[in-house]
Design an enzyme around this catalytic site. Structure first.
Site, PDB file in Angstrom:
ATOM      1  N   HIS A  55       0.841  -1.206   0.000  1.00  0.00           N
ATOM      2  CA  HIS A  55       0.000   0.000   0.000  1.00  0.00           C
ATOM      3  C   HIS A  55       0.867   1.242   0.000  1.00  0.00           C
ATOM      4  O   HIS A  55       1.590   1.527   0.964  1.00  0.00           O
ATOM      5  CB  HIS A  55      -0.918   0.011   1.211  1.00  0.00           C
ATOM      6  CG  HIS A  55      -1.970   1.067   1.139  1.00  0.00           C
ATOM      7  ND1 HIS A  55      -2.941   1.096   0.159  1.00  0.00           N
ATOM      8  CD2 HIS A  55      -2.218   2.161   1.922  1.00  0.00           C
ATOM      9  CE1 HIS A  55      -3.737   2.138   0.347  1.00  0.00           C
ATOM     10  NE2 HIS A  55      -3.310   2.813   1.400  1.00  0.00           N
ATOM     11  N   HIS A  57       0.936   5.529  -1.468  1.00  0.00           N
ATOM     12  CA  HIS A  57       0.518   6.733  -2.196  1.00  0.00           C
ATOM     13  C   HIS A  57       1.822   7.503  -2.443  1.00  0.00           C
ATOM     14  O   HIS A  57       2.252   8.302  -1.602  1.00  0.00           O
ATOM     15  CB  HIS A  57      -0.445   7.578  -1.379  1.00  0.00           C
ATOM     16  CG  HIS A  57      -1.637   6.838  -0.850  1.00  0.00           C
ATOM     17  ND1 HIS A  57      -2.532   6.184  -1.666  1.00  0.00           N
ATOM     18  CD2 HIS A  57      -2.096   6.646   0.408  1.00  0.00           C
ATOM     19  CE1 HIS A  57      -3.486   5.636  -0.928  1.00  0.00           C
ATOM     20  NE2 HIS A  57      -3.244   5.899   0.338  1.00  0.00           N
ATOM     21  N   ARG A 209     -16.839   5.441   1.688  1.00  0.00           N
ATOM     22  CA  ARG A 209     -17.321   6.816   1.729  1.00  0.00           C
ATOM     23  C   ARG A 209     -17.104   7.526   0.406  1.00  0.00           C
ATOM     24  O   ARG A 209     -17.732   8.554   0.141  1.00  0.00           O
ATOM     25  CB  ARG A 209     -16.670   7.588   2.885  1.00  0.00           C
ATOM     26  CG  ARG A 209     -15.178   7.570   2.915  1.00  0.00           C
ATOM     27  CD  ARG A 209     -14.623   8.174   4.218  1.00  0.00           C
ATOM     28  NE  ARG A 209     -13.243   7.802   4.439  1.00  0.00           N
ATOM     29  CZ  ARG A 209     -12.194   8.364   3.864  1.00  0.00           C
ATOM     30  NH1 ARG A 209     -12.373   9.356   3.012  1.00  0.00           N
ATOM     31  NH2 ARG A 209     -10.980   7.954   4.156  1.00  0.00           N
ATOM     32  N   HIS A 268      -5.969  -1.176   6.142  1.00  0.00           N
ATOM     33  CA  HIS A 268      -6.102  -0.715   7.532  1.00  0.00           C
ATOM     34  C   HIS A 268      -7.045  -1.613   8.339  1.00  0.00           C
ATOM     35  O   HIS A 268      -6.592  -2.308   9.238  1.00  0.00           O
ATOM     36  CB  HIS A 268      -6.527   0.752   7.619  1.00  0.00           C
ATOM     37  CG  HIS A 268      -5.660   1.698   6.877  1.00  0.00           C
ATOM     38  ND1 HIS A 268      -4.298   1.792   7.107  1.00  0.00           N
ATOM     39  CD2 HIS A 268      -5.945   2.582   5.896  1.00  0.00           C
ATOM     40  CE1 HIS A 268      -3.794   2.700   6.291  1.00  0.00           C
ATOM     41  NE2 HIS A 268      -4.760   3.185   5.547  1.00  0.00           N
ATOM     42  N   ASP A 319       2.314   3.245   2.887  1.00  0.00           N
ATOM     43  CA  ASP A 319       1.189   4.170   2.790  1.00  0.00           C
ATOM     44  C   ASP A 319       1.626   5.604   2.505  1.00  0.00           C
ATOM     45  O   ASP A 319       1.993   5.939   1.388  1.00  0.00           O
ATOM     46  CB  ASP A 319       0.369   4.062   4.077  1.00  0.00           C
ATOM     47  CG  ASP A 319      -1.006   4.722   3.977  1.00  0.00           C
ATOM     48  OD1 ASP A 319      -1.277   5.399   2.976  1.00  0.00           O
ATOM     49  OD2 ASP A 319      -1.809   4.569   4.906  1.00  0.00           O
TER      50      ASP A 319
END
Length: 451
Positions: A55, A57, A209, A268, A319
């Site tokens: 994971h 970004h 979401r 997560h 992350d």
């Protein structure tokens, strides 16, 4: 090609005097223990498999440390997110490629040999698609190829600003797609991947979401047989909002609504009830844990003992890249459990070595989550070799079987001497072979972005 290791952590345990046969594509075709080295290339005294970083970004590496000033009220993930939105406004494709190259090189130096890029920075600063809708994704592919890290690209579908399909916020304009736009992005991203020999693609519905379950159902065919990653239950506010909207908690809602199986990775999954924890384990999905980022953001601590007792699988990622360290991610995963339970050696079986157990589990879980042939050193898997420095103070004088414990609990990336990906050495004496060029380009990009 043939390679020789004095000691190697194979899929079935430690072995001595190991010869690896590697085919022209960089895949292990045979392994012989208690063998003579002959003409094989010497790897080193202690060799372990490469790890998947499931994971990432990448662009957030350039903002590490910029959100550490206390605000007027209690800081949280949500206040950090506002800093992130402001930071990314000026990033160009060239900037993103330079940042991603640094991330890839630092991962390799730490012992990660495969990258899972959860990529959601798609559009220009005004929220308009580039002429090539996968321009930014292509820059991630280019950086991975240039540094030789293997890649699972996970383009993110992001459509809304909250549960129930709420409109997105202005800071999210560079992420947003409709389903048709996302399909075009996936098609273009697939073309970029042809330029990387060790790359594949999956999809990443950002979160419950940001995407409705109906939309997830529509985009799932775009993944074909590739992985599916999703953020879920990272913060308590997210859980509360999901309950208020749907009457169910996020992981419960996810498992009830979608065909979650061993292709999925729940990123997560921090805040679960015992029943959710056990249900996620039963699904076969991988829990994508990022302990350093989760600590930095104040997210909370994953219930790893219950999850592992239910035969759950996990992998690790860095992350937000507040720090890139394989040893540190696994160390903090265990230490979080020690702090909450006030005991030691939590995440392993009785009599087992904790660091060794965590390392092996994360190798296997990461390979599953990214759909890559990197599930340890065995025939049919990529020849990703991490050579430890047996003279390092945290490793010196230990038998090979205890060196991973020394690395995880007393060391850092300085314990990694050399790294090979698909049989090719890309880190030598702790330095990526293109470190100087990569860091110069990164510094130039950050100077331009700040100017």
């Amino acid at each position: 090609m043939e390679f020789f290791a004095g000691n190697a952590l194979l899929a079935n345990g430690w072995a001595r005097d190991v010869v690896f046969k590697v085919d022209a594509s960089g895949v292990i075709s045979g392994i012989t223990a208690d063998a003579s080295p002959g003409e094989a290339q010497r790897l080193g005294h202690v060799v372990v498999p490469g790890m998947a970083n499931l994971h990432s970004h990448a662009f957030q590496r350039a903002m590490a440390g910029l959100a550490e000033q206390r605000g007027d009220n209690a800081d949280s993930f949500w206040t950090w997110r506002q800093t992130m939105y402001g930071f990314l406004d000026r990033l160009t494709p060239d900037d993103v490629e330079a940042i991603a190259a640094l991330v890839c090189s630092e991962m390799l130096e730490a012992g990660f040999t495969t990258l899972g890029e959860f990529h959601y920075l798609h559009h220009d600063p005004h929220g308009r698609p580039y002429d090539d809708s996968a321009e930014m994704a292509g820059r991630i592919v280019a950086a991975a190829a240039a540094t030789s890290i293997s890649l699972t690209l996970l383009p993110v579908f992001y459509a809304h600003g909250g549960f129930g399909g709420l409109p997105p916020a202005p800071g999210q304009r560079r992420f947003i797609n409709d389903i048709n736009g996302f399909a075009r992005l996936m098609e273009s991203a697939g073309r970029h991947l042809t330029h990387h020999p060790n790359a594949r693609i999956g999809i990443a519905p950002h979160s419950l979401r940001a995407v409705t379950v109906e939309e997830i159902g529509e985009i799932l065919p775009l993944a074909a047989d590739g992985p599916v990653h999703i953020h879920v239950a990272e913060q308590t506010a997210e859980v509360d909002d999901c309950v208020a909207w749907s009457g169910r908690r996020p992981v419960e809602y996810l498992l009830d609504s979608l065909p979650v199986d061993d292709r999925w990775c729940a990123i997560h999954a921090t805040h679960m009830t015992p029943s959710e924890t056990e249900a996620l384990a039963r699904s076969g999905a991988v829990a994508g844990l990022c302990p350093e980022t989760e600590a930095n953001l104040g997210d909370g601590i994953f219930d790893a003992p219950r999850y592992l007792a239910a035969s759950g699988r996990f992998g690790i990622g860095s992350d937000s890249h507040i720090h890139i360290g394989l040893a540190e991610e696994l160390r903090l995963l265990e230490y979080g459990q020690r702090l909450t339970s006030r005991s030691r050696n939590i995440l392993c079986a009785p009599g087992a070595a904790t660091g060794d157990s965590l390392f092996r589990a994360a190798v296997s879980g990461g390979a599953q989550a990214l759909g890559q042939p990197v599930d340890g050193l065995k025939p049919g898997q990529r020849a990703d070799f991490v050579v430890l420095d047996e003279t390092h103070p945290s490793l010196a004088g230990r038998p090979p079987e205890r060196m991973i414990d020394g690395w995880i609990f007393a060391g850092d990336k300085s314990c990694v001497r050399d790294v090979h990906v698909a049989g090719r050495r890309v880190v030598a004496e702790g330095r990526h072979i293109a470190r100087g060029r990569i860091r110069t380009a990164y510094a130039k990009a950050l100077g331009a972005a700040a100017g």
